[in-house]
Design an enzyme around this catalytic site. Sequence first.
Site, PDB file in Angstrom:
ATOM      1  N   ASN A   1      35.514  21.661  99.697  1.00  7.81           N
ATOM      2  CA  ASN A   1      35.721  21.934 101.126  1.00  7.81           C
ATOM      3  C   ASN A   1      35.312  20.761 102.015  1.00  7.81           C
ATOM      4  O   ASN A   1      34.175  20.303 101.976  1.00  7.81           O
ATOM      5  CB  ASN A   1      34.902  23.178 101.490  1.00  7.81           C
ATOM      6  CG  ASN A   1      35.408  23.866 102.739  1.00  7.81           C
ATOM      7  OD1 ASN A   1      36.409  23.459 103.316  1.00  7.81           O
ATOM      8  ND2 ASN A   1      34.699  24.907 103.144  1.00  7.81           N
TER       9      ASN A   1
ATOM     10  N   HIS B   1      31.964  40.133 102.618  1.00  9.15           N
ATOM     11  CA  HIS B   1      31.192  39.414 103.643  1.00  9.15           C
ATOM     12  C   HIS B   1      31.424  40.121 104.980  1.00  9.15           C
ATOM     13  O   HIS B   1      32.478  39.943 105.598  1.00  9.15           O
ATOM     14  CB  HIS B   1      31.697  37.969 103.670  1.00  9.15           C
ATOM     15  CG  HIS B   1      31.067  37.082 104.691  1.00  9.15           C
ATOM     16  ND1 HIS B   1      29.882  36.424 104.474  1.00  9.15           N
ATOM     17  CD2 HIS B   1      31.472  36.719 105.939  1.00  9.15           C
ATOM     18  CE1 HIS B   1      29.584  35.673 105.538  1.00  9.15           C
ATOM     19  NE2 HIS B   1      30.533  35.842 106.447  1.00  9.15           N
TER      20      HIS B   1
ATOM     21  N   ARG C   1      27.642  41.800 101.867  1.00  9.68           N
ATOM     22  CA  ARG C   1      26.720  40.818 102.431  1.00  9.68           C
ATOM     23  C   ARG C   1      26.794  40.917 103.951  1.00  9.68           C
ATOM     24  O   ARG C   1      27.888  40.848 104.516  1.00  9.68           O
ATOM     25  CB  ARG C   1      27.107  39.423 101.951  1.00  9.68           C
ATOM     26  CG  ARG C   1      26.103  38.351 102.349  1.00  9.68           C
ATOM     27  CD  ARG C   1      26.426  37.039 101.677  1.00  9.68           C
ATOM     28  NE  ARG C   1      27.617  36.422 102.223  1.00  9.68           N
ATOM     29  CZ  ARG C   1      28.183  35.331 101.722  1.00  9.68           C
ATOM     30  NH1 ARG C   1      27.667  34.748 100.653  1.00  9.68           N
ATOM     31  NH2 ARG C   1      29.263  34.818 102.263  1.00  9.68           N
TER      32      ARG C   1
ATOM     33  N   TYR D   1      26.185  30.470 112.137  1.00  8.53           N
ATOM     34  CA  TYR D   1      26.928  30.346 110.879  1.00  8.53           C
ATOM     35  C   TYR D   1      27.194  31.737 110.298  1.00  8.53           C
ATOM     36  O   TYR D   1      26.422  32.669 110.533  1.00  8.53           O
ATOM     37  CB  TYR D   1      26.114  29.514 109.887  1.00  8.53           C
ATOM     38  CG  TYR D   1      25.093  30.339 109.147  1.00  8.53           C
ATOM     39  CD1 TYR D   1      23.896  30.698 109.742  1.00  8.53           C
ATOM     40  CD2 TYR D   1      25.345  30.818 107.867  1.00  8.53           C
ATOM     41  CE1 TYR D   1      22.984  31.483 109.094  1.00  8.53           C
ATOM     42  CE2 TYR D   1      24.440  31.601 107.209  1.00  8.53           C
ATOM     43  CZ  TYR D   1      23.254  31.940 107.826  1.00  8.53           C
ATOM     44  OH  TYR D   1      22.359  32.735 107.177  1.00  8.53           O
TER      45      TYR D   1
ATOM     46  N   ASP E   1      22.986  35.958 103.246  1.00 10.70           N
ATOM     47  CA  ASP E   1      23.033  34.513 102.980  1.00 10.70           C
ATOM     48  C   ASP E   1      22.210  33.786 104.046  1.00 10.70           C
ATOM     49  O   ASP E   1      22.542  33.847 105.233  1.00 10.70           O
ATOM     50  CB  ASP E   1      24.499  34.057 103.046  1.00 10.70           C
ATOM     51  CG  ASP E   1      24.701  32.629 102.576  1.00 10.70           C
ATOM     52  OD1 ASP E   1      23.694  31.947 102.290  1.00 10.70           O
ATOM     53  OD2 ASP E   1      25.870  32.196 102.481  1.00 10.70           O
TER      54      ASP E   1
ATOM     55  N   HIS F   1      21.730  30.520 103.933  1.00  7.83           N
ATOM     56  CA  HIS F   1      22.439  29.250 104.040  1.00  7.83           C
ATOM     57  C   HIS F   1      21.506  28.053 104.207  1.00  7.83           C
ATOM     58  O   HIS F   1      21.702  27.204 105.082  1.00  7.83           O
ATOM     59  CB  HIS F   1      23.477  29.301 105.179  1.00  7.83           C
ATOM     60  CG  HIS F   1      24.815  28.813 104.741  1.00  7.83           C
ATOM     61  ND1 HIS F   1      25.082  27.475 104.590  1.00  7.83           N
ATOM     62  CD2 HIS F   1      25.926  29.471 104.395  1.00  7.83           C
ATOM     63  CE1 HIS F   1      26.325  27.347 104.176  1.00  7.83           C
ATOM     64  NE2 HIS F   1      26.854  28.536 104.035  1.00  7.83           N
TER      65      HIS F   1
ATOM     66  N   GLU G   1      20.231  34.874  99.680  1.00  9.05           N
ATOM     67  CA  GLU G   1      20.936  33.746  99.065  1.00  9.05           C
ATOM     68  C   GLU G   1      20.527  32.435  99.738  1.00  9.05           C
ATOM     69  O   GLU G   1      20.394  32.398 100.963  1.00  9.05           O
ATOM     70  CB  GLU G   1      22.416  34.041  99.287  1.00  9.05           C
ATOM     71  CG  GLU G   1      23.378  32.986  98.919  1.00  9.05           C
ATOM     72  CD  GLU G   1      24.806  33.503  99.196  1.00  9.05           C
ATOM     73  OE1 GLU G   1      25.070  34.720  99.076  1.00  9.05           O
ATOM     74  OE2 GLU G   1      25.654  32.688  99.542  1.00  9.05           O
TER      75      GLU G   1
ATOM     76  N   GLU H   1      25.309  27.712  94.855  1.00  5.89           N
ATOM     77  CA  GLU H   1      26.734  27.467  95.136  1.00  5.89           C
ATOM     78  C   GLU H   1      27.038  25.989  95.321  1.00  5.89           C
ATOM     79  O   GLU H   1      28.186  25.585  95.177  1.00  5.89           O
ATOM     80  CB  GLU H   1      27.207  28.292  96.337  1.00  5.89           C
ATOM     81  CG  GLU H   1      26.582  27.898  97.659  1.00  5.89           C
ATOM     82  CD  GLU H   1      27.054  28.774  98.820  1.00  5.89           C
ATOM     83  OE1 GLU H   1      26.964  30.002  98.700  1.00  5.89           O
ATOM     84  OE2 GLU H   1      27.517  28.214  99.817  1.00  5.89           O
TER      85      GLU H   1
ATOM     86  N   ARG I   1      24.286  31.029  91.261  1.00 11.08           N
ATOM     87  CA  ARG I   1      25.550  31.168  91.992  1.00 11.08           C
ATOM     88  C   ARG I   1      26.584  30.087  91.691  1.00 11.08           C
ATOM     89  O   ARG I   1      27.600  29.978  92.380  1.00 11.08           O
ATOM     90  CB  ARG I   1      25.265  31.186  93.499  1.00 11.08           C
ATOM     91  CG  ARG I   1      24.796  32.542  93.924  1.00 11.08           C
ATOM     92  CD  ARG I   1      24.542  32.694  95.367  1.00 11.08           C
ATOM     93  NE  ARG I   1      25.596  32.246  96.261  1.00 11.08           N
ATOM     94  CZ  ARG I   1      26.775  32.839  96.440  1.00 11.08           C
ATOM     95  NH1 ARG I   1      27.079  33.908  95.722  1.00 11.08           N
ATOM     96  NH2 ARG I   1      27.646  32.373  97.303  1.00 11.08           N
TER      97      ARG I   1
ATOM     98  N   HIS J   1      29.637  32.079  93.437  1.00  4.84           N
ATOM     99  CA  HIS J   1      30.244  31.800  94.732  1.00  4.84           C
ATOM    100  C   HIS J   1      31.723  32.193  94.683  1.00  4.84           C
ATOM    101  O   HIS J   1      32.396  31.946  93.691  1.00  4.84           O
ATOM    102  CB  HIS J   1      30.108  30.285  94.944  1.00  4.84           C
ATOM    103  CG  HIS J   1      30.445  29.785  96.297  1.00  4.84           C
ATOM    104  ND1 HIS J   1      30.809  28.470  96.490  1.00  4.84           N
ATOM    105  CD2 HIS J   1      30.460  30.361  97.507  1.00  4.84           C
ATOM    106  CE1 HIS J   1      31.022  28.276  97.783  1.00  4.84           C
ATOM    107  NE2 HIS J   1      30.806  29.399  98.417  1.00  4.84           N
TER     108      HIS J   1
ATOM    109  N   ASP K   1      37.215  29.063 100.367  1.00  8.24           N
ATOM    110  CA  ASP K   1      37.566  27.672 100.048  1.00  8.24           C
ATOM    111  C   ASP K   1      37.626  27.418  98.540  1.00  8.24           C
ATOM    112  O   ASP K   1      37.859  26.282  98.122  1.00  8.24           O
ATOM    113  CB  ASP K   1      36.604  26.692 100.725  1.00  8.24           C
ATOM    114  CG  ASP K   1      35.147  27.018 100.505  1.00  8.24           C
ATOM    115  OD1 ASP K   1      34.674  28.033 101.055  1.00  8.24           O
ATOM    116  OD2 ASP K   1      34.479  26.271  99.779  1.00  8.24           O
TER     117      ASP K   1
ATOM    118  N   GLU L   1      30.928  37.134  94.281  1.00  6.95           N
ATOM    119  CA  GLU L   1      31.349  37.100  95.679  1.00  6.95           C
ATOM    120  C   GLU L   1      32.878  37.171  95.747  1.00  6.95           C
ATOM    121  O   GLU L   1      33.570  36.521  94.962  1.00  6.95           O
ATOM    122  CB  GLU L   1      30.873  35.804  96.345  1.00  6.95           C
ATOM    123  CG  GLU L   1      31.336  35.687  97.790  1.00  6.95           C
ATOM    124  CD  GLU L   1      30.853  34.417  98.500  1.00  6.95           C
ATOM    125  OE1 GLU L   1      30.115  33.629  97.878  1.00  6.95           O
ATOM    126  OE2 GLU L   1      31.216  34.222  99.666  1.00  6.95           O
TER     127      GLU L   1
ATOM    128  N   TRP M   1      22.932  22.632 107.178  1.00  6.88           N
ATOM    129  CA  TRP M   1      24.092  23.551 107.269  1.00  6.88           C
ATOM    130  C   TRP M   1      23.976  24.568 106.143  1.00  6.88           C
ATOM    131  O   TRP M   1      23.750  24.234 105.025  1.00  6.88           O
ATOM    132  CB  TRP M   1      25.393  22.780 107.169  1.00  6.88           C
ATOM    133  CG  TRP M   1      26.563  23.551 106.657  1.00  6.88           C
ATOM    134  CD1 TRP M   1      27.363  23.204 105.612  1.00  6.88           C
ATOM    135  CD2 TRP M   1      27.104  24.792 107.157  1.00  6.88           C
ATOM    136  NE1 TRP M   1      28.359  24.127 105.435  1.00  6.88           N
ATOM    137  CE2 TRP M   1      28.216  25.125 106.359  1.00  6.88           C
ATOM    138  CE3 TRP M   1      26.727  25.669 108.180  1.00  6.88           C
ATOM    139  CZ2 TRP M   1      28.962  26.289 106.551  1.00  6.88           C
ATOM    140  CZ3 TRP M   1      27.473  26.822 108.377  1.00  6.88           C
ATOM    141  CH2 TRP M   1      28.588  27.128 107.579  1.00  6.88           C
TER     142      TRP M   1
END
Length: 402
Positions: free
Chosen positions: A37, A122, A147, A159, A210, A212, A236, A262, A283, A312, A316, A339, A402
């Site tokens: 991605n 999600h 999730r 996010y 998540d 992140h 996660e 992931e 993951r 994951h 994407d 997921e 991120w």
Amino acid sequence: MKIVDARVIVTCPGRNFVTLKITTDDGVTGLGDATLNGRELAVASYLRDHVAPLLIGRDPARIEDTWNYLYRGAYWRRGPVTMTAIAAVDTALWDIKGKVAGLPVYQLLGGRSRDGVTVYGHANGETVAEVLDEVARYTELGYKAVRVQCGVPGLPVTYGVSQDKMFYEPAAARRPVEATWSSEKYLRMVPELFAATRDRFGPDLHLLHDVHHRLTPIEAARLGASLEEYAPFWIEDPVPAELQEGFRLIRQHTTTPIAVGEVFNSIWDCQQLITEQLIDYIRATVVHAGGITHLRRIFDLAALYHVRTGSHGATDLSPVCMSAALHVDIAVPNFGIQEYMRHTELTDEVFPHGYRFADGYLHPGEEPGLGVEIDEKLAARYPYDPAYLPVNRLLDGSMHHW
Ligand code: GCO
Ligand code: MG
């Protein structure tokens, strides 16, 4: 049998996907997902310019040898670009092996360990009320696991929250969107979200979240402790995983299960977290962790340490990766959960596939190989369109994870 062609197909039916298509002299074809991605063309070039010429004339049946030829032989080992490229070759060769044998790939991996692959959706929204309505849409579709991701009061862009809901897509802009972050505000919101979700949906629905990579270990420990009463299935990526010993600190303070991996590319990224039992779910998935061959090694190592799988499966990762992941998921003894972010109808048309969702489970299908193809004519109508994931800043303007 010999490989006579290895072609890279880049298409953007709403989002970018890179696909490797290998053809043998008998006319058998195999597909591998090579999508990274926001850095798609780096892998496309790695494959087109450096790998495809080496594949011509090789025996497609020698999957293990080809994997090591590309991994050991490159000198520059590991990393997302290299491992995604190797994954694409590996996945395409498993697809070919299945087609030649006349068997779905999961049969070559030892056959079914379960009837279906439990997936989570999600559910995202700006407010808790919106998230709960999204959760309800998933439970109506039969999902057993969801999730939950919610906007953070006081932060303009968070996010994991998008307009698209079922077809959540974070990479959408020509330049990265600037999102904002405050761990303090976030840590107040998440327990409220879990309390409201448990209250409305009861104890049986699996709830995931998540983080992140946003927190420090001690903040993650606090989050885990504050969620224990709601029995989360996992949190996660609570912290960035470069500093793996940091997870010891989380473990000292909470029994909330942890899922990580992931962005991992190889078994070496997973080793410490698994062997020190610092996580509960790994993951990694097919496309970014070296293909089916390497992912199985990671999962086998995990099985020794009571770590289950939780691959994951964001939008994407193309349907080629999802298909390959399902063949692995249905076969491995230590499967945990998968997921499943739904692809748009258009993406599914570009990649016709045999896997199906029913009552909270995905089923890989019985077609020989991976059971997924690419409609090249349709793919050609959607050329590459650069798009970036957001970046993330603290309220004072500092760059954050991120
Ligand atoms: C997830 C992910 C994604 C990633 C995306 C990056 O768990 O689904 O965290 O939303 O951000 O796949 O490419
Ligand atoms: Mg994630």
